[in-house]
Design an enzyme around this catalytic site. Structure first.
Site, mmCIF file in Angstrom:
data_model
loop_
_atom_site.group_PDB
_atom_site.id
_atom_site.type_symbol
_atom_site.label_atom_id
_atom_site.label_comp_id
_atom_site.label_asym_id
_atom_site.label_seq_id
_atom_site.Cartn_x
_atom_site.Cartn_y
_atom_site.Cartn_z
ATOM 1 N N LYS A 55 -0.525 -8.431 -4.522
ATOM 2 C CA LYS A 55 -0.663 -7.107 -5.136
ATOM 3 C C LYS A 55 -0.977 -7.247 -6.630
ATOM 4 C CE LYS A 55 2.150 -5.262 -1.456
ATOM 5 N NZ LYS A 55 3.462 -4.880 -0.913
ATOM 6 N N GLN A 99 9.348 -4.136 -3.519
ATOM 7 C CA GLN A 99 8.950 -4.868 -2.316
ATOM 8 C C GLN A 99 10.051 -4.795 -1.250
ATOM 9 O OE1 GLN A 99 5.880 -6.271 -1.667
ATOM 10 N NE2 GLN A 99 6.675 -6.660 0.386
ATOM 11 N N ASP A 122 3.477 3.634 -3.778
ATOM 12 C CA ASP A 122 3.559 2.962 -2.469
ATOM 13 C C ASP A 122 4.025 3.948 -1.386
ATOM 14 O OD1 ASP A 122 3.159 0.583 -1.041
ATOM 15 O OD2 ASP A 122 5.267 0.008 -1.159
#
Ligand code: NAP
Length: 281
Positions: A55, A99, A122
């Site tokens: 990412k 994450q 996200d």
């Protein structure tokens, strides 16, 4: 029949070229400040570390910057919440990626939900999920949003089609189902307690596999002419769907690798750029 390959890798590369231009404009308009994505990695899981690195690399490719936050395996929920609060109030941070999965002592839901809506690039907060479900502006969960972008990018008709989603996780199956519903598909959501799974899958015009088990969905369950989307990726380069044998009789399919994976990261980056653009308005 020759199946259409839903090539996420190429679509992501094309989008990156456009994003690089948008990033340059943001930089110009903000006195040289590039959009910034903060990545938070808690603990030392090697797969998670690899995903975060990928990412960050994607950020670099389009000219964005990233703030790499790395926290120990012993991090508490309170410490993580404090870090998220700090990033929420940092005007130079436009998006926050926490994450998944965080170590077990962490209340991951509380931490996801602490991310400010405008930085939830996200698409992990309950608020963002609810807004997306209600067709209100919000960043979609990156993987299902990436899948929608592939389907739209290849002009796959969704209205009136029967979509069967196998999996109902908060980051994938559940938001996927609502996105397909919002695109006017008729949606069946399957999970570990579903009975007659093969029968339901046989009815799918659009099939999304998000089970997390290698080749769990069998080729013989898939109907001729279906559009097949495989979110899984397992060692040996296989997905959640046994794809090789029906490839010549489905209408379209996402390859593994090179289908859903690149579009997930690309969607995160796209939504980060959008967040930076909105911060200038
Ligand atoms: P997850 O949280 O483990 O969820 C798996 C889902 O599958 C659950 O809803 C579970 O049902 C369901 N399931 C398990 N066994 C089943 C069975 N026998 N029959 C029907 N449903 C069953 O996984 P996830 O995070 O959603 O990920 C799913 C897949 O997508 C994995 O292969 C993962 O690697 C992949 N993935 C890819 C990306 C990407 O960027 N490409 C990103 C995220 C995930 P219950 O709810 O009843 O337990």
């Amino acid at each position: 029949m020759s199946a259409l390959i839903l090539d996420g890798k190429t679509l992501a590369a094309q989008t990156e070229a456009e994003l690089a231009k948008r990033v340059a404009i943001v930089k110009e308009q903000s006195g040289g400040q590039a959009p910034i994505l903060a990545t938070i990695l808690v603990g030392g899981d090697p797969a998670s570390a690899t995903y975060v690195k990928m990412k960050q690399n994607a950020c670099k490719r389009v000219g964005m910057e990233s703030i790499a936050v790395e926290m120990s395996e012993q991090t508490t929920t309170e410490q993580l919440l404090e870090k998220i609060a700090e990033l929420n109030s940092n005007p130079n941070c436009h998006g926050i990626l926490l994450q998944h999965p965080a170590p077990p002592q962490i209340d991951e839901r509380a931490c996801f939900d602490a991310i400010a809506l405008e930085k939830d690039v996200d698409g992990v907060t309950c608020l963002g999920f609810g807004r997306m479900a209600m067709n209100e502006p919000a960043y979609g969960s990156a993987t299902p949003q990436g899948i929608m972008r592939i389907l739209e990018g290849y002009n796959i008709e969704m209205a009136g089609k029967h979509a069967v989603v196998v999996g109902r996780s908060p980051i994938l199956g559940k938001p996927m189902s609502l996105m397909l519903l919002n695109a006017n598909a008729t949606v069946t959501i399957c999970h570990s307690k579903t009975q007659n799974l093969p029968e339901l899958i046989k009815q799918a015009d659009i099939l999304v596999g998000a089970v997390g088990r290698p080749e769990f969905i069998k080729a013989e369950w898939i109907k001729d002419g279906a559009v097949v989307v495989d979110a899984g990726y397992h060692p040996g380069g296989v997905g959640d769907i046994e794809l090789a044998p029906p490839v010549d009789r489905v209408a379209a399919y996402t390859p593994v690798p090179g289908g859903v994976g690149p579009m997930t990261i690309n969607t995160l980056i796209l939504q980060s750029v959008e967040a930076a653009e909105k911060s200038l308005l």
